[in-house]
Design a protein around this motif. Structure first.
Motif, PDB file in Angstrom:
ATOM      1  N   GLU A 127      -0.922   7.547   3.049  1.00 15.70           N
ATOM      2  CA  GLU A 127       0.271   8.395   3.036  1.00 15.70           C
ATOM      3  C   GLU A 127       0.594   8.865   1.615  1.00 15.70           C
ATOM      4  O   GLU A 127       0.910  10.037   1.386  1.00 15.70           O
ATOM      5  CB  GLU A 127       1.450   7.628   3.626  1.00 15.70           C
ATOM      6  N   GLU A 128       0.516   7.963   0.643  1.00  8.45           N
ATOM      7  CA  GLU A 128       0.812   8.319  -0.743  1.00  8.45           C
ATOM      8  C   GLU A 128      -0.204   9.327  -1.284  1.00  8.45           C
ATOM      9  O   GLU A 128       0.158  10.272  -1.997  1.00  8.45           O
ATOM     10  CB  GLU A 128       0.811   7.068  -1.616  1.00  8.45           C
ATOM     11  N   GLU A 158      -1.175  -2.492   6.636  1.00 10.91           N
ATOM     12  CA  GLU A 158       0.032  -1.910   6.048  1.00 10.91           C
ATOM     13  C   GLU A 158      -0.277  -1.227   4.714  1.00 10.91           C
ATOM     14  O   GLU A 158       0.187  -0.114   4.448  1.00 10.91           O
ATOM     15  CB  GLU A 158       1.090  -3.002   5.852  1.00 10.91           C
ATOM     16  N   GLN A 159      -1.046  -1.881   3.874  1.00 13.12           N
ATOM     17  CA  GLN A 159      -1.362  -1.301   2.568  1.00 13.12           C
ATOM     18  C   GLN A 159      -2.269  -0.077   2.710  1.00 13.12           C
ATOM     19  O   GLN A 159      -2.120   0.907   1.972  1.00 13.12           O
ATOM     20  CB  GLN A 159      -2.037  -2.344   1.679  1.00 13.12           C
ATOM     21  N   ALA A 196      -3.301  -0.034  -4.578  1.00  8.32           N
ATOM     22  CA  ALA A 196      -3.274  -0.699  -3.269  1.00  8.32           C
ATOM     23  C   ALA A 196      -4.066  -1.998  -3.301  1.00  8.32           C
ATOM     24  O   ALA A 196      -3.631  -3.024  -2.758  1.00  8.32           O
ATOM     25  CB  ALA A 196      -3.831   0.239  -2.199  1.00  8.32           C
ATOM     26  N   GLU A 225      -2.371   2.029   5.260  1.00  7.63           N
ATOM     27  CA  GLU A 225      -1.528   3.118   5.756  1.00  7.63           C
ATOM     28  C   GLU A 225      -0.676   3.695   4.628  1.00  7.63           C
ATOM     29  O   GLU A 225      -0.544   4.917   4.475  1.00  7.63           O
ATOM     30  CB  GLU A 225      -0.629   2.629   6.891  1.00  7.63           C
ATOM     31  N   ARG A 226      -0.119   2.808   3.805  1.00  7.60           N
ATOM     32  CA  ARG A 226       0.717   3.262   2.696  1.00  7.60           C
ATOM     33  C   ARG A 226      -0.110   4.061   1.685  1.00  7.60           C
ATOM     34  O   ARG A 226       0.325   5.105   1.197  1.00  7.60           O
ATOM     35  CB  ARG A 226       1.379   2.071   2.022  1.00  7.60           C
TER      36      ARG A 226
END
Length: 580
Positions: A399-400, A392-393, A319, A395-396
């Motif tokens: 989630e990952e 955005e990063q 990230a 959150e990603r």
């Protein structure tokens, strides 16, 4: 009185170190064998704290005889009959013994009342109704130097009773194991007796409630079973099925053999010490072996911790790399940021005049910048672009990581326990906004610092420190890697404008240095922000290196305890005892 024997003192220290290592064994993660590992931990902890350490602290303390056995074997009736008074409840309702009863001579009350013996069990005094606690009863009919403890049934329907029975039996100097003619071949009693033999625990067996016409046959069969299971040297007493008197006691003819044996044992200092030493050595050996088993079980914890931490580190490192790439490949210069910058410098006009003299070009850019758009609007757009990229990063990445953890039992348990890990933290948005603002302030500070004391200062001021700082930010963000199609030329022109403006103000080398410092600072801020986000996951997992270290330490102290045990002879009574 603690033993003055250096060997015993060394063994005491070694077992205390073992207890500390077992108690602190890292068993936090929900792995497939976690409950098995925790059972070993409880088993070793209980025996070390309830029996081994108290006994090593005072080898000559009164001997504890724990009476254990199956449901309905007649333990409480037998204990009452041995003591000669009603001390333990009897009856047909099961379980009968909910509160273990410890009967001792009045002279030994202080030893058993202290927290050195069974320290985790609350003392209830004469209250017979408080469960999972220890009720002490003083009785002159019990010989000094010996105490009898009536434990709950080993096969009780109550889980708490079964666990307490195991704990008490593990704390015994001597097991007085009671079974009946109807139950002596059951699996549960023999499982306990097998474990006693494995530990070299001192055991005596009472065959209770035996019909007179079956005594010889049953006793012979039981003796063969004991021999086959390593208990051939254990005393075997037989109590025939008899009616109790009005006080609920068995005839003395039936229990007298046991009473006399206990009295002789209490009077025989050497014999008593031999029994204590055999049980103690066996208990320490067993605890060492089980501690090694526990160390093996920690391997699963270490592997789980390593896997979970690897997931977090890999995903959040990626990230950070993606954010750093997006911040320098032109991605941030899209949309609103690009539009504001173009309005600020008038890219097309500047590109047509690049071949003019640097001074003339600089003056035109400065004048146009001042008259067209406030640089604060460009800075605001840059801040918003950075903020959006970071959120955005983050959150990603959350989630990952949650998806990766979901594939592991330990990870699933942590996700269930700590809801919301699959989203960025609540504070992330505010921290991202603060990061963008503070970085912009840092860049403006770089520009102001670089302009101090130089000829370029007048130019920087005329152009505006804010405007020059904005140009430096654009230089950091500029590139064509993330932009395609018609935007390539626009972004390229955007980068050229920013570069030329900065070169006109500071010179080539200074611009490179400024851009490097600004980019490095931004990267450091990215790393710190995402490290905080990753810590939401990391702090839930024990540090793998510390788990491995605990595993090594446990094996080390277990091996040390075994070496000291083998080198220590605790069978010989003290000089004071020999003169008794």
């Amino acid at each position: 009185m603690a033993s003055s024997d250096p060997g015993v003192q060394e063994l005491l220290t070694a077992t205390q170190d073992l207890l500390a290592a077992v108690r602190t064994a890292p068993l936090r993660l929900q792995t497939p064998r976690l409950e098995h590992a925790r059972a070993i931990q409880r088993e070793v902890t209980d025996q070390l704290s309830d029996f081994v350490i108290p006994r090593l602290t005072q080898l000559d303390a009164p001997m504890l005889v724990v009476v254990g056995g199956s449901t309905g074997a007649g333990k409480s009736t037998l204990v009452n009959s041995i003591v000669g008074r009603h001390v333990s409840d009897t009856g047909v309702l099961r379980p009968t013994t909910r509160t273990p009863v410890l009967v001792h001579h009045p002279d030994d009350a202080a030893w058993f009342a202290s927290n050195r013996v069974l320290p985790d069990l609350k003392r209830t005094g004469e209250n017979p109704h408080e469960v999972y606690a220890l009720r002490q009863v003083s009785s002159p009919t019990i010989p000094a130097g010996l105490a009898i403890l009536d434990a709950p049934d080993i096969d009780s329907i109550d889980v708490g009773n079964r666990e307490l029975a195991e704990q008490l039996l593990a704390a015994a100097d001597l097991w007085l194991f009671v079974t009946s003619a109807a139950r002596y071949a059951d699996h549960v009693p023999w499982d306990y007796l097998r474990r006693a033999a494995e530990r070299s625990a001192s055991v005596a067996v009472v065959l209770d409630r035996t019909p007179a016409d079956a005594v010889e046959d049953v006793r012979r069969h039981l003796a063969r079973m004991m021999t086959a299971r390593g208990l051939s040297d254990s005393p075997l007493f037989t109590v025939r099925e008899s009616s109790v008197n009005r006080r609920g006691m068995l005839p003395f003819d039936e229990v007298g053999q046991i009473v006399l044996w206990l009295q002789e044992l209490a009077a025989d200092v050497v014999g008593r010490r031999t029994i204590v030493a055999a049980t103690l050595h066996g208990a320490i050996r067993h605890d060492v072996f089980r501690s090694r088993d526990l160390a093996d079980e920690i391997e699963e914890q270490a592997e789980a911790a390593e896997a979970l931490v690897h997931d977090v580190d890999t995903i959040y490192r990626r990230a950070v790399e993606e954010v750093a790439s997006a911040a320098t490949d032109g991605t941030v210069l899209r949309g609103e940021v690009l539009a504001r910058w173009q309005a600020f410098v008038g890219t097309g006009e500047v590109l047509r005049r690049l071949e003019q003299t640097v001074g003339s070009w600089r003056d035109r850019v400065a004048a146009r910048a001042v008259r067209q758009v406030d640089p604060q609007t460009v800075g605001s757009a840059i801040g918003q672009g950075l903020h959006l990229l970071l959120v955005e990063q983050a959150e990603r990445a959350a989630e990952e990581t949650a998806r990766a953890w979901e594939s592991e039992p330990a990870g699933r348990a942590l996700l269930d326990e700590h809801r919301g890990l699959d989203r960025a933290s609540r504070e992330l948005a505010a921290r991202a906004e603060r990061l963008a603002r503070e970085w912009q302030e840092f860049v403006q500070g770089l520009v102001a610092e670089e302009g101090e004391g130089k000829k370029a200062r007048a130019t920087a001021v005329s152009t505006g420190v804010n405007a020059t700082g904005i140009a430096l930010m654009v230089a950091v963000f500029a590139g064509t890697g993330g932009i395609t199609g018609a935007e390539v030329g626009i972004a390229g022109g955007t980068a050229v404008v920013a570069q030329k403006l900065l070169q006109a103000v500071f010179g080539d080398q200074a611009v490179r240095d400024l851009a490097d410092r600004a980019a490095a600072d931004l990267s450091a801020r990215f790393e710190a922000l995402f490290a905080e986000e990753a810590d939401r996951f990391r702090r839930l997992v024990p540090e793998p290196k510390s788990v491995r270290a605990a595993q090594r330490d446990l094996r080390k102290v277990a091996n040390r305890a075994d070496v000291v045990r083998l080198a220590t002879d605790i069978r010989r009574p003290t000089i004071q005892q020999e003169g008794v």
